[in-house]
Scaffold this active site. Structure first.
Site, PDB file in Angstrom:
ATOM      1  N   LYS A 296       0.788  -1.232   0.057  1.00 12.91           N
ATOM      2  CA  LYS A 296      -0.106  -0.086   0.076  1.00 12.91           C
ATOM      3  C   LYS A 296       0.801   1.188   0.000  1.00 12.91           C
ATOM      4  CE  LYS A 296      -1.611   1.721   4.012  1.00 12.91           C
ATOM      5  NZ  LYS A 296      -1.491   2.767   4.432  1.00 12.91           N
ATOM      6  N   ASN A 297       1.801   1.255   0.958  1.00 13.28           N
ATOM      7  CA  ASN A 297       2.628   2.514   0.982  1.00 13.28           C
ATOM      8  C   ASN A 297       3.575   2.646  -0.085  1.00 13.28           C
ATOM      9  OD1 ASN A 297       1.143   3.077   3.240  1.00 13.28           O
ATOM     10  ND2 ASN A 297       2.697   2.522   4.723  1.00 13.28           N
TER      11      ASN A 297
ATOM     12  N   ARG B 139      -4.223  10.785   4.828  1.00 13.50           N
ATOM     13  CA  ARG B 139      -2.888  11.488   5.024  1.00 13.50           C
ATOM     14  C   ARG B 139      -2.167  11.169   3.477  1.00 13.50           C
ATOM     15  NH1 ARG B 139       0.445  14.341   8.284  1.00 13.50           N
ATOM     16  NH2 ARG B 139       2.551  13.838   7.805  1.00 13.50           N
TER      17      ARG B 139
ATOM     18  N   CYS C  37      -3.828  12.402  13.803  1.00 14.56           N
ATOM     19  CA  CYS C  37      -4.722  11.238  14.175  1.00 14.56           C
ATOM     20  C   CYS C  37      -4.247  10.536  15.590  1.00 14.56           C
ATOM     21  CB  CYS C  37      -4.657  10.345  12.903  1.00 14.56           C
ATOM     22  SG  CYS C  37      -3.090   9.610  12.532  1.00 14.56           S
TER      23      CYS C  37
ATOM     24  N   ARG D 270       1.082  14.921  13.404  1.00 12.75           N
ATOM     25  CA  ARG D 270       1.756  14.366  12.216  1.00 12.75           C
ATOM     26  C   ARG D 270       2.082  15.727  11.026  1.00 12.75           C
ATOM     27  NH1 ARG D 270      -0.924   8.999   9.597  1.00 12.75           N
ATOM     28  NH2 ARG D 270       1.138   8.894   8.430  1.00 12.75           N
ATOM     29  N   PRO D 271       3.108  16.284  11.451  1.00 13.99           N
ATOM     30  CA  PRO D 271       3.251  17.820  10.870  1.00 13.99           C
ATOM     31  C   PRO D 271       3.768  17.489   9.161  1.00 13.99           C
ATOM     32  CG  PRO D 271       4.939  17.275  12.263  1.00 13.99           C
ATOM     33  CD  PRO D 271       4.139  16.044  12.627  1.00 13.99           C
ATOM     34  N   ILE D 272       3.821  18.584   8.429  1.00 10.03           N
ATOM     35  CA  ILE D 272       4.252  18.431   7.061  1.00 10.03           C
ATOM     36  C   ILE D 272       5.139  19.369   6.866  1.00 10.03           C
ATOM     37  CG2 ILE D 272       2.086  17.279   5.993  1.00 10.03           C
ATOM     38  CD1 ILE D 272       1.238  20.205   5.315  1.00 10.03           C
ATOM     39  N   ASP D 273       5.902  20.057   7.938  1.00  9.47           N
ATOM     40  CA  ASP D 273       6.827  21.124   7.880  1.00  9.47           C
ATOM     41  C   ASP D 273       7.917  20.517   6.899  1.00  9.47           C
ATOM     42  OD1 ASP D 273       7.214  19.153  10.007  1.00  9.47           O
ATOM     43  OD2 ASP D 273       8.896  20.376  10.572  1.00  9.47           O
TER      44      ASP D 273
ATOM     45  N   ASP E  35       4.843   0.562  11.972  1.00  9.04           N
ATOM     46  CA  ASP E  35       3.590  -0.182  11.545  1.00  9.04           C
ATOM     47  C   ASP E  35       3.372  -1.443  11.657  1.00  9.04           C
ATOM     48  OD1 ASP E  35       2.793   2.134  10.140  1.00  9.04           O
ATOM     49  OD2 ASP E  35       3.455   1.670   8.133  1.00  9.04           O
TER      50      ASP E  35
ATOM     51  N   VAL F 110       9.160   6.655  16.372  1.00  8.38           N
ATOM     52  CA  VAL F 110       8.645   7.465  15.214  1.00  8.38           C
ATOM     53  C   VAL F 110       7.023   8.266  15.383  1.00  8.38           C
ATOM     54  CG1 VAL F 110       7.716   7.071  12.691  1.00  8.38           C
ATOM     55  CG2 VAL F 110       9.527   5.849  13.539  1.00  8.38           C
TER      56      VAL F 110
ATOM     57  N   ARG G  41      -8.491  -0.057   5.362  1.00 10.93           N
ATOM     58  CA  ARG G  41      -7.595   0.700   4.486  1.00 10.93           C
ATOM     59  C   ARG G  41      -6.178   0.036   4.218  1.00 10.93           C
ATOM     60  NH1 ARG G  41      -5.842   4.629   8.070  1.00 10.93           N
ATOM     61  NH2 ARG G  41      -4.639   5.322   6.423  1.00 10.93           N
TER      62      ARG G  41
HETATM   63  N1  EPU Z   1       7.431  14.075  10.751  1.00 11.93           N
HETATM   64  C1  EPU Z   1       7.649  15.511  10.767  1.00 11.93           C
HETATM   65  N2  EPU Z   1       7.690  16.656   9.972  1.00 11.93           N
HETATM   66  C2  EPU Z   1       7.143  16.184   8.487  1.00 11.93           C
HETATM   67  C3  EPU Z   1       6.736  14.710   8.323  1.00 11.93           C
HETATM   68  C4  EPU Z   1       6.859  13.965   9.285  1.00 11.93           C
HETATM   69  O1  EPU Z   1       8.206  15.753  11.870  1.00 11.93           O
HETATM   70  O2  EPU Z   1       6.934  17.109   7.516  1.00 11.93           O
HETATM   71  C5  EPU Z   1       7.483  13.069  11.842  1.00 11.93           C
HETATM   72  C6  EPU Z   1       6.258  12.356  11.771  1.00 11.93           C
HETATM   73  O3  EPU Z   1       5.566  13.004  12.716  1.00 11.93           O
HETATM   74  C7  EPU Z   1       6.700  11.280  12.352  1.00 11.93           C
HETATM   75  C8  EPU Z   1       7.948  11.019  11.535  1.00 11.93           C
HETATM   76  O4  EPU Z   1       8.223  12.345  10.880  1.00 11.93           O
HETATM   77  O5  EPU Z   1       7.284  11.445  13.872  1.00 11.93           O
HETATM   78  C9  EPU Z   1       7.733   9.918  10.418  1.00 11.93           C
HETATM   79  O6  EPU Z   1       6.658  10.496   9.733  1.00 11.93           O
HETATM   80  P1  EPU Z   1       6.580   9.965   8.227  1.00 11.93           P
HETATM   81  O7  EPU Z   1       6.576  11.485   7.466  1.00 11.93           O
HETATM   82  O8  EPU Z   1       7.880   9.187   7.793  1.00 11.93           O
HETATM   83  O9  EPU Z   1       5.577   9.649   7.980  1.00 11.93           O
HETATM   84  P2  EPU Z   1       4.283   9.173   6.658  1.00 11.93           P
HETATM   85  O10 EPU Z   1       5.314   9.218   5.755  1.00 11.93           O
HETATM   86  O11 EPU Z   1       3.417  10.303   6.686  1.00 11.93           O
HETATM   87  C10 EPU Z   1       4.239   6.702   6.245  1.00 11.93           C
HETATM   88  C11 EPU Z   1       3.279   5.749   6.152  1.00 11.93           C
HETATM   89  C12 EPU Z   1       2.907   5.368   7.408  1.00 11.93           C
HETATM   90  C13 EPU Z   1       4.178   4.895   8.361  1.00 11.93           C
HETATM   91  C14 EPU Z   1       4.959   6.066   8.317  1.00 11.93           C
HETATM   92  C15 EPU Z   1       6.209   5.824   9.178  1.00 11.93           C
HETATM   93  C16 EPU Z   1       2.283   6.035   3.989  1.00 11.93           C
HETATM   94  C17 EPU Z   1       0.988   6.356   3.226  1.00 11.93           C
HETATM   95  N3  EPU Z   1       1.968   6.297   5.421  1.00 11.93           N
HETATM   96  O12 EPU Z   1       3.759   7.878   6.827  1.00 11.93           O
HETATM   97  O13 EPU Z   1       1.904   4.272   7.409  1.00 11.93           O
HETATM   98  O14 EPU Z   1       3.650   4.844   9.747  1.00 11.93           O
HETATM   99  O15 EPU Z   1       5.372   6.594   6.951  1.00 11.93           O
HETATM  100  O16 EPU Z   1       6.926   4.757   8.425  1.00 11.93           O
HETATM  101  O17 EPU Z   1       3.269   5.676   3.511  1.00 11.93           O
HETATM  102  C18 EPU Z   1       0.320   3.095   7.875  1.00 11.93           C
HETATM  103  O18 EPU Z   1       0.488   2.132   6.779  1.00 11.93           O
HETATM  104  O19 EPU Z   1      -0.501   2.262   8.967  1.00 11.93           O
HETATM  105  C19 EPU Z   1       1.168   4.119   8.352  1.00 11.93           C
HETATM  106  C20 EPU Z   1       0.429   4.988   9.239  1.00 11.93           C
END
Ligand code: EPU
Length: 438
Positions: free
Chosen positions: A22-23, A93, A117, A122-125, A308, A330, A400
């Site tokens: 999926k990811n 997300r 959530c 879960r920031p996007i900075d 995960d 994480v 999902r």
């Molecule tokens: N983070 C920041 N700033 C950002 C983005 C992330 O500080 O701009 C932090 C997050 O808060 C977290 C860490 O960095 O503490 C890692 O987050 P990441 O960005 O890697 O997560 P993601 O890319 O949004 C994907 C998977 C998640 C999985 C995480 C970690 C997808 C669609 N989602 O999310 O999958 O848990 O990587 O491996 O690829 C799931 O499948 O159940 C799921 C939640």
């Protein structure tokens, strides 16, 4: 309200084929926005999230068609739309993945700010930092991210954050950089196999990306991308979850279509717990014939243990002999499943950023609620180890990320049934239609 009734069972035996990840699929689907011509993706799971991404892409002018139950075709047919539909964008997300491709290919992107959530904030900075470094102007207004740029320019970008690397942040910046002018270097990039798979797809479309899968990724911008045919990598989390089914029930399951090297950290924890496994090529046999043993678990970015898999491993630890500490670096707040495990009889306490699991607990069936996807999978596992019947509410979370969960568990002998108003999972009606037609 759809729920899964799980009859606590004896050891489960059989074979399960693992789906494409999926990811990996979700960002690859989003990347198709940047391509000219048709892409065909193989081994695309039929999941609610894949379906939702398909809806988002259709609204953005991409023709998305499921050709067979595992093949998906994607082709841009109109490129004047830059706004991700709000309702669909906030529901998932991964909708943030269209930000980079829209910006790079159409010069503008409007994407809803995804919410936090149960996994915590879960920031996007870091996504925005990376895209700004490529020259985008970004404003946050009315709950939207509004990004624009005439042409992105390559840059060297350090993308590490307080919790390490970011998967989708790396994906977004890498995608945008493929069409930027000049060379981009992403430092402290996420090393997850899903990032490597996204780069493999993009390279097959004509991108020039090297180093994906390591912490330094270099992207030389190109003028255009074409379509391609690409097979998505096996889902290491789905494989880990079904390995946990064999382990928690004391059975033996053969997993087909796995990539054992992507699962090293998960298998290491299982090994410490007394689970047996043997891999041959893309097939892996997983079994348990002795008691489960306690061990400490710490979720970290890849190649560390995947967050995960944390709730599924916690389910196993509830019935393991001894005391285990579970830490998630994480998502330090990813513990919504703890109260539900305790409802089934587990003995877990939160101590600051850790959960302390005391086993072996005698689990007995009860109604419980899935608060998120992997927590829901953990509850199904606990239900399989419990005496009596466990009903896991809000199964939509599980749908999902796990295709036909009840069918696949039944195939290895589990007593499970989907109960509630809809007989199939959201997003799977299309698959139902395809199956009926074939
Ligand atoms: N983070 C920041 N700033 C950002 C983005 C992330 O500080 O701009 C932090 C997050 O808060 C977290 C860490 O960095 O503490 C890692 O987050 P990441 O960005 O890697 O997560 P993601 O890319 O949004 C994907 C998977 C998640 C999985 C995480 C970690 C997808 C669609 N989602 O999310 O999958 O848990 O990587 O491996 O690829 C799931 O499948 O159940 C799921 C939640």
């Amino acid at each position: 309200m759809v729920r899964l009734a799980v009859v606590g069972s004896s050891p489960l035996h059989g074979t399960i084929r693992i789906n494409g990840a999926k990811n990996a699929c979700l960002p690859i689907m989003a990347a198709s926005i940047m391509t000219e011509g048709r892409s065909v993706l193989m081994d695309v799971p039929c999941l609610a999230d894949v379906h939702a991404m398909g809806d988002i892409l259709r609204a953005l002018g991409v023709s998305v068609q499921r050709l067979t139950d595992k093949r998906l075709s994607l082709e841009v047919t109109g490129d004047d739309q830059c706004a991700c539909p709000h309702d669909k964008g906030i529901a998932m997300r991964a909708s943030i993945c269209v930000l980079g491709p829209l910006l790079a290919r159409r010069g503008e992107a409007l994407v809803p700010i995804p919410g936090g959530c149960v996994l915590g904030d879960r920031p996007i900075d870091l996504h925005l930092k990376g895209l700004k470094a490529l020259g985008a102007t970004i404003r946050k207004e009315n709950g939207l991210i509004h990004a624009f740029a005439e042409r992105l320019r390559g840059a060297t970008i350090y993308l590490g954050g307080p919790r390490g690397s970011t998967c989708l942040g790396t994906a977004n910046v890498m995608m945008a950089a493929t069409l930027a002018e000049g060379t981009t270097v992403i430092e402290h990039a996420a090393c997850e196999p899903e990032i490597k798979d996204l780069a493999a797809y993009l390279n097959a479309c004509g991108a020039r990306i090297s180093g994906a899968g390591t912490s330094t990724v270099t992207i030389e911008g190109v003028e255009r991308l074409t379509g391609c045919t690409h097979t998505v990598i096996p889902d290491r989390i789905e494989a880990g979850t079904f390995a946990a089914v064999a382990a928690i029930t004391g059975g033996e399951i053969v997993l087909e279509n796995v990539c054992p090297s992507h699962m090293a950290a998960t298998l290491d924890v299982m090994d410490r717990m007394g689970v047996g496994f043997e891999a041959q090529g893309t097939t892996m046999r997983v079994w348990r014939d002795g008691p489960l043993r306690a061990t400490d678990v710490n979720a970290l970015p890849y190649p560390g243990l995947p967050t995960d898999m944390q709730p599924q491993l916690m389910a196993m630890l509830t019935v393991a002999e001894g005391v285990s500490l579970v830490t998630d670096m994480v998502y330090p707040e990813r513990f919504a499943q703890v109260a539900e495990f305790n409802r089934l009889g587990a003995d877990i306490t939160r101590e600051g950023p850790r959960a302390v699991v005391r086993g072996p607990a005698r689990l007995t069936g009860a109604p419980v609620r899935a608060h998120d996807l992997r927590g829901g999978a953990g509850l199904i596992l606990a239900g399989l180890a419990a005496e009596g019947i466990t009903e896991v509410e809000d199964l939509w979370h599980v749908d999902r990320g796990y295709e036909w969960i009840e069918e696949r568990l039944r195939a290895v002998g589990a007593g499970v049934a989907r109960v509630g108003s809809t007989p199939v999972a959201p997003g799977q009606t299309e698959l139902f239609r395809l199956r009926a037609a074939s």
